[in-house]
Write an enzyme that holds these catalytic residues in place. Structure first.
Site, PDB file in Angstrom:
ATOM      1  N   GLY A 158       1.187  -0.942  -0.098  1.00  0.00           N
ATOM      2  CA  GLY A 158       0.009   0.137  -0.201  1.00  0.00           C
ATOM      3  C   GLY A 158       0.778   1.172  -0.271  1.00  0.00           C
ATOM      4  N   ARG A 159      -0.168   2.787   0.393  1.00  0.00           N
ATOM      5  CA  ARG A 159       1.418   3.664   0.986  1.00  0.00           C
ATOM      6  C   ARG A 159       2.282   3.760   1.499  1.00  0.00           C
ATOM      7  NH1 ARG A 159      -4.149   5.319   2.477  1.00  0.00           N
ATOM      8  NH2 ARG A 159      -3.665   3.890   4.104  1.00  0.00           N
ATOM      9  N   ILE A 160       2.714   2.692   2.541  1.00  0.00           N
ATOM     10  CA  ILE A 160       3.760   2.844   2.830  1.00  0.00           C
ATOM     11  C   ILE A 160       4.779   1.819   2.617  1.00  0.00           C
ATOM     12  CG2 ILE A 160       5.416   2.212   5.351  1.00  0.00           C
ATOM     13  CD1 ILE A 160       1.965   3.362   6.590  1.00  0.00           C
ATOM     14  N   THR A 239       6.816  -2.503  11.496  1.00  0.00           N
ATOM     15  CA  THR A 239       6.285  -1.160  11.603  1.00  0.00           C
ATOM     16  C   THR A 239       4.279  -1.638  11.423  1.00  0.00           C
ATOM     17  OG1 THR A 239       6.523  -0.763   9.700  1.00  0.00           O
ATOM     18  CG2 THR A 239       8.454  -0.311  11.137  1.00  0.00           C
ATOM     19  N   ARG A 241       1.655  -3.622  12.931  1.00  0.00           N
ATOM     20  CA  ARG A 241       1.426  -3.547  14.362  1.00  0.00           C
ATOM     21  C   ARG A 241       1.543  -5.375  14.830  1.00  0.00           C
ATOM     22  NH1 ARG A 241      -0.281   0.696  14.435  1.00  0.00           N
ATOM     23  NH2 ARG A 241      -2.279   2.083  14.288  1.00  0.00           N
ATOM     24  N   GLU A 270       1.732  -2.813  24.399  1.00  0.00           N
ATOM     25  CA  GLU A 270       2.475  -1.241  23.922  1.00  0.00           C
ATOM     26  C   GLU A 270       0.949  -0.053  25.334  1.00  0.00           C
ATOM     27  OE1 GLU A 270       2.322   0.418  20.257  1.00  0.00           O
ATOM     28  OE2 GLU A 270       3.288  -1.439  19.340  1.00  0.00           O
ATOM     29  N   HIS A 289       7.003   2.268  19.174  1.00  0.00           N
ATOM     30  CA  HIS A 289       6.187   2.945  18.230  1.00  0.00           C
ATOM     31  C   HIS A 289       6.188   4.025  17.958  1.00  0.00           C
ATOM     32  CE1 HIS A 289       1.650   1.698  16.926  1.00  0.00           C
ATOM     33  NE2 HIS A 289       1.995   2.523  16.413  1.00  0.00           N
ATOM     34  N   ALA A 291       7.531   5.310  14.494  1.00  0.00           N
ATOM     35  CA  ALA A 291       7.838   4.853  13.156  1.00  0.00           C
ATOM     36  C   ALA A 291       6.793   5.748  12.382  1.00  0.00           C
ATOM     37  CB  ALA A 291       7.947   3.508  12.129  1.00  0.00           C
TER      38      ALA A 291
HETATM   39  P1  NAD Z   1      -2.192   1.055   3.336  1.00  0.00           P
HETATM   40  O1  NAD Z   1      -3.842   0.861   3.477  1.00  0.00           O
HETATM   41  O2  NAD Z   1      -2.266   1.941   2.427  1.00  0.00           O
HETATM   42  O3  NAD Z   1      -1.695  -0.563   2.628  1.00  0.00           O
HETATM   43  C1  NAD Z   1      -1.834  -1.492   3.386  1.00  0.00           C
HETATM   44  C2  NAD Z   1      -1.665  -2.507   2.106  1.00  0.00           C
HETATM   45  O4  NAD Z   1      -2.241  -4.126   2.633  1.00  0.00           O
HETATM   46  C3  NAD Z   1      -2.480  -2.380   1.079  1.00  0.00           C
HETATM   47  O5  NAD Z   1      -1.867  -2.429  -0.238  1.00  0.00           O
HETATM   48  C4  NAD Z   1      -3.513  -4.350   1.082  1.00  0.00           C
HETATM   49  O6  NAD Z   1      -3.771  -4.153   0.281  1.00  0.00           O
HETATM   50  C5  NAD Z   1      -2.470  -4.681   1.712  1.00  0.00           C
HETATM   51  N1  NAD Z   1      -3.160  -5.732   2.816  1.00  0.00           N
HETATM   52  C6  NAD Z   1      -4.438  -6.393   3.235  1.00  0.00           C
HETATM   53  N2  NAD Z   1      -3.878  -7.616   3.959  1.00  0.00           N
HETATM   54  C7  NAD Z   1      -3.221  -7.885   3.531  1.00  0.00           C
HETATM   55  C8  NAD Z   1      -3.088 -10.004   3.435  1.00  0.00           C
HETATM   56  N3  NAD Z   1      -3.751  -9.820   4.042  1.00  0.00           N
HETATM   57  N4  NAD Z   1      -1.800  -9.593   3.080  1.00  0.00           N
HETATM   58  C9  NAD Z   1      -0.826  -8.890   2.334  1.00  0.00           C
HETATM   59  N5  NAD Z   1      -1.529  -7.192   2.252  1.00  0.00           N
HETATM   60  C10 NAD Z   1      -2.177  -7.030   2.745  1.00  0.00           C
HETATM   61  O7  NAD Z   1      -1.869   1.687   4.926  1.00  0.00           O
HETATM   62  P2  NAD Z   1      -0.622   2.025   4.541  1.00  0.00           P
HETATM   63  O8  NAD Z   1      -0.689   3.848   4.326  1.00  0.00           O
HETATM   64  O9  NAD Z   1       0.089   1.568   4.178  1.00  0.00           O
HETATM   65  O10 NAD Z   1      -0.299   2.085   6.345  1.00  0.00           O
HETATM   66  C11 NAD Z   1       0.149   0.118   6.877  1.00  0.00           C
HETATM   67  C12 NAD Z   1      -0.219   0.059   8.028  1.00  0.00           C
HETATM   68  O11 NAD Z   1       0.990   0.719   9.194  1.00  0.00           O
HETATM   69  C13 NAD Z   1      -0.802   0.434   8.756  1.00  0.00           C
HETATM   70  O12 NAD Z   1      -2.215  -0.800   8.797  1.00  0.00           O
HETATM   71  C14 NAD Z   1      -0.983   0.793  10.237  1.00  0.00           C
HETATM   72  O13 NAD Z   1      -1.324   0.003  11.400  1.00  0.00           O
HETATM   73  C15 NAD Z   1       0.652   0.679   9.915  1.00  0.00           C
HETATM   74  N6  NAD Z   1       1.192   2.235  10.604  1.00  0.00           N
HETATM   75  C16 NAD Z   1       2.421   2.063  11.637  1.00  0.00           C
HETATM   76  C17 NAD Z   1       2.799   3.189  11.480  1.00  0.00           C
HETATM   77  C18 NAD Z   1       3.773   3.317  13.226  1.00  0.00           C
HETATM   78  O14 NAD Z   1       4.106   3.862  13.585  1.00  0.00           O
HETATM   79  N7  NAD Z   1       4.239   1.820  13.242  1.00  0.00           N
HETATM   80  C19 NAD Z   1       2.032   4.580  11.061  1.00  0.00           C
HETATM   81  C20 NAD Z   1       1.319   4.280  10.804  1.00  0.00           C
HETATM   82  C21 NAD Z   1       0.800   3.372   9.926  1.00  0.00           C
END
Ligand code: NAD
Length: 337
Positions: A158-160, A239, A241, A270, A289, A291
């Protein structure tokens, strides 16, 4: 216009934004009042929710029974990207929109994932105490492998995940990903090799970086069996959950050298109790936590959340709603309640 009560819930929220003055200043345009629940009992929080026009949350469960009491609530706003703490189904049944902050920290999280990858792979966390204790010997940390001949694996493109892919490619690594929900075009555009099955993907990667959301499907996705598929020199970075990785299984895998290292920003509980083995294992780096964080993303987070809250309390549609289906079945006049 009567005062709108915006109730803040969650210990991490008070750690992240201890000073509520800015939020109060922002919501004054809608005659909003920021109500902190810091230090309140569960029953006191429930009583506050009965009066809430909006709920702002991080890291604290928003359960069906809490949502049941929130009769006046027009928005549940998470100050995080992940919204796994909210019972979205219960909110949807009550036609309450749930919004997240999807855009405030994608670059930062990718940077942190890459930092953990590099630090763990180059064994910086082992070299620092080695030098402090008077050592000066590279053999202490053998083997270290070249990035340029390594494969960086991503779960969740996805985005990250895409930002991480670009940064890993910049370091000369080939990048592969497992994400059943993303189109082939995205893989082609980002130059990322697609794996349709988790098993061959885990068997092939040198570094594994997790970027999917926590869902029923991804809970303990990395357990004893999946960790055993990884190569003995591989490093796992999480990074996303904590509960996506079975922490006890990861501790066993590191202790038994099933994998070589781990960079962990998120834990199953946490903040940790303090007696978790992962905090002591020398091949693991644990960060608190963090990131999401940079000075810029900190401000973006608050601004994006307050913009969304104000928009909804002014009667407009939320921009980042995660349960948009409520609008297709909701009578039009209810939008301005
Ligand atoms: P996003 O929705 O843009 O991307 C998530 C991707 O995961 C999507 O492309 C989706 O298709 C894929 N996905 C869903 N289920 C899946 C599976 N079973 N197997 C493989 N891929 C699967 O989200 P994002 O903005 O990239 O963020 C991702 C995660 O990062 C968030 O859900 C959040 O929990 C975590 N996050 C953590 C921090 C931190 O400070 N540690 C900060 C921001 C986000």
């Amino acid at each position: 216009m009567s005062t709108r009560r915006i109730v803040l819930v969650g210990n991490r929220l008070f750690m992240k934004f201890p000073n509520h003055d800015y939020m109060q200043q922002r919501v004054s345009v809608i005659d909003g009042l920021i109500v902190s629940t810091q230090g309140m009992s569960d029953e006191e929080i429930l009583r506050e929710l009965e009066q809430a026009d909006g709920i702002v949350v991080i890291g604290h469960p928003v359960t069906a029974s809490m949502i049941q009491r929130a009769d006046r609530c027009k928005l549940i706003m998470t100050l995080s990207v992940g919204y796994d703490v909210v019972d979205v189904q219960a909110a949807t049944e009550r036609s309450i929109p749930v919004s997240n902050c999807p855009l405030y920290c994608s670059e930062e999280v990718a940077e942190h994932a890459i930092t953990l990858t590099l630090a763990t792979a180059r064994k910086i966390h082992q070299l620092v105490p080695h030098v402090r204790e008077g050592g000066w010997d590279y053999k202490q940390v053998r083997p270290i492998r070249a990035f340029s001949s390594s494969r960086f694996g991503i779960i969740g493109l996805g985005r990250i995940g895409r930002h991480s892919a670009r940064k890993a490619q910049g370091l000369g690594m080939t990048v592969a990903a497992y994400d059943p929900y993303v189109d082939d075009d995205i893989f082609a555009m980002t130059g990322v090799e697609r794996f349709h099955d988790l098993q061959p993907f885990l068997e092939s990667v040198d570094y594994l970086s997790i970027h999917c959301p926590l869902t029923d499907e991804t809970w303990h996705l990395m357990d004893d069996d999946s960790l055993k598929l990884m190569q003995p020199h591989a490093v796992l970075v999480n990074t996303a959950r904590g509960p996506i990785v079975d922490q006890a299984a990861l501790e066993r895998a590191l202790q038994q050298k099933v994998i070589a290292g781990a960079g962990i920003d998120v834990l199953e509980v946490e903040p940790p109790r303090g007696d978790e083995a992962i905090l002591e294992i020398s091949s693991a780096i644990v960060t608190p936590h963090i990131a999401w964080y940079s000075e810029e993303s900190h401000d973006r987070n608050l601004d994006q959340a307050m913009d969304e809250l104000i928009r909804v309390l002014q009667g407009r549609r939320p921009q980042y709603v995660v349960n948009p289906q409520i609008f297709s079945r909701r009578p039009k006049q209810e939008m301005t309640r």
